[in-house]
Structures are given as C-alpha cells and as structure tokens.
Design an enzyme around this catalytic site. Sequence first.
Site, PDB file in Angstrom:
ATOM      1  N   LYS A  53       6.826   6.008  15.864  1.00 19.45           N
ATOM      2  CA  LYS A  53       6.146   5.708  17.123  1.00 19.45           C
ATOM      3  C   LYS A  53       6.665   4.404  17.711  1.00 19.45           C
ATOM      4  CE  LYS A  53       1.741   4.513  16.911  1.00 19.45           C
ATOM      5  NZ  LYS A  53       0.301   4.771  16.741  1.00 19.45           N
ATOM      6  N   ASP A 113       3.840  -2.397   0.092  1.00 18.08           N
ATOM      7  CA  ASP A 113       4.373  -2.977   1.325  1.00 18.08           C
ATOM      8  C   ASP A 113       5.837  -2.579   1.419  1.00 18.08           C
ATOM      9  OD1 ASP A 113       5.242  -4.473   3.454  1.00 18.08           O
ATOM     10  OD2 ASP A 113       4.436  -6.373   2.736  1.00 18.08           O
TER      11      ASP A 113
END
Length: 243
Positions: A198, A134
Amino acid sequence: MTETGGKKGGRARKSSGRGLRDLTVKVKTARGRTNSSTRWLQRQLNDPYVTRAKAEGYRGRAAFKIMDLDDKYRFLVNGARVVDLGCAPGGWAQVAVPRINALGEKSGKKVGTFLGIDLQEVEPLAGATFHQLDFMEDDADVKVKELLGGEADVVMSDMAASSSGHKQTDHLRIISLCEAAAYFAFDVLEQGGTFVAKVLAGGAEGELQKLLKLKFEKVVNVKPPSSRSDSSEKFVVATGFKG
C-alpha cells in the site's frame, strides 16, 4: 486500527455488498469524541465492505483489497510461499491461506506457506504462522527465510504509519515504510517473485516507483474497488523480481 471478527476458511462468495444495509446510520458527536472521530465512526457503520467483512467472517474490510488485487494479478497461487508484513489483524491471511493451499485441502496441488509478521500478537489462524518480529531488524530477513524454509514467492504489505493528522507528513511516513518493505522484499524474494504494498498518492512515491522498476519486470499501480473512493490509498503490484 485493529478490527476483529471471526475466521474464514475459504474464498469469499462474490457479493456487491448492496442491500446489506438499507439505512444510513447517523452518529451523534458524543462528549469526548471529536468531530473527525465521529465522521470516521459514521463512515465505518455505513461502509458496505465493513458490513460484508462481519457477515462473511473476515477480520476487517482490508481482506477485500487483497482479494481484488489477487483476482486481477493472480500471485496467490497454489504452493506459494507468502510473507505478510504488518499482518494484524489477519484479514489478508484469511484470503491467502485457501488460495495458496496452505492447508493442503486441494488434492494434487502444491501446498503453500503463509508467514505473517507483526509487532503485535495476532490471533491464530489455521494454515498461517504468525510471528512477533520487527522486519526492520538487521537479521529479520535471515529469520524469515529460515521460517519459510527458503525464499519467498510473494511479499505483501498493507502497513500504514500512525497518523499525525498532517497530510504531507503522513504521506512521507507511509512511503518510507513502503520503501523499507521493498528493501526487505529484495532480500527475501526469489527470482520471479511479487511485491504488493500500500502507498498513498501524493508525489513522493516517484523514487519508490523508479526503484521498483529497476528490480522488477513489471510495476503497476492500482486502486482496488474495495478501497474507499475518498482515500488517496493505492497499491503497487511489482511482478517478476529480477534478483
């Protein structure tokens, strides 16, 4: 969604994608399938980039997005150390590995390093190292620099938050995710490095743009040709990290 397929060892041959599918595939709404999922499936079946990805051995159509971006901005260079956040299923890795010479196949050229980070396990790929991690963990930046053997030249992300079905909520979620990726990039990029991510057009990305312009010499927003025309998706390419 995860799209799977074969591996690709080298740069894709240029192709328009036209002629690969001559007939429009129509999908009937089956029992248990919503109208929206039926439309999505029909769009997938008739998408020339999905067809190209399968034909050329890429793990998903997203491979063509990073291909388009790098063809224009040239950040995946020989010897580059690259971190790919949310790297599953590995399509961006398939494009990056040969371009940065991660396998050392280009004689006399610097050998690059590709490190993919994701919460899920990713199918192995020669020339790439994938880790289940993570990136929002407190010490994630330290782990990544240890794995890279130094700071990164490129941090890139094609991550998208899970869809809620509410356009404004989804927009805010992906912008928050992109901001988190940007702050991670600030911690691991070396001076002069590049950040590619993005985002979704919709207004809330203004603060992110301001932040990136403070940290990088140049920030551009681009919608690659392989990005669906009916999508609000775009990519930010920030170059010349100031450190």
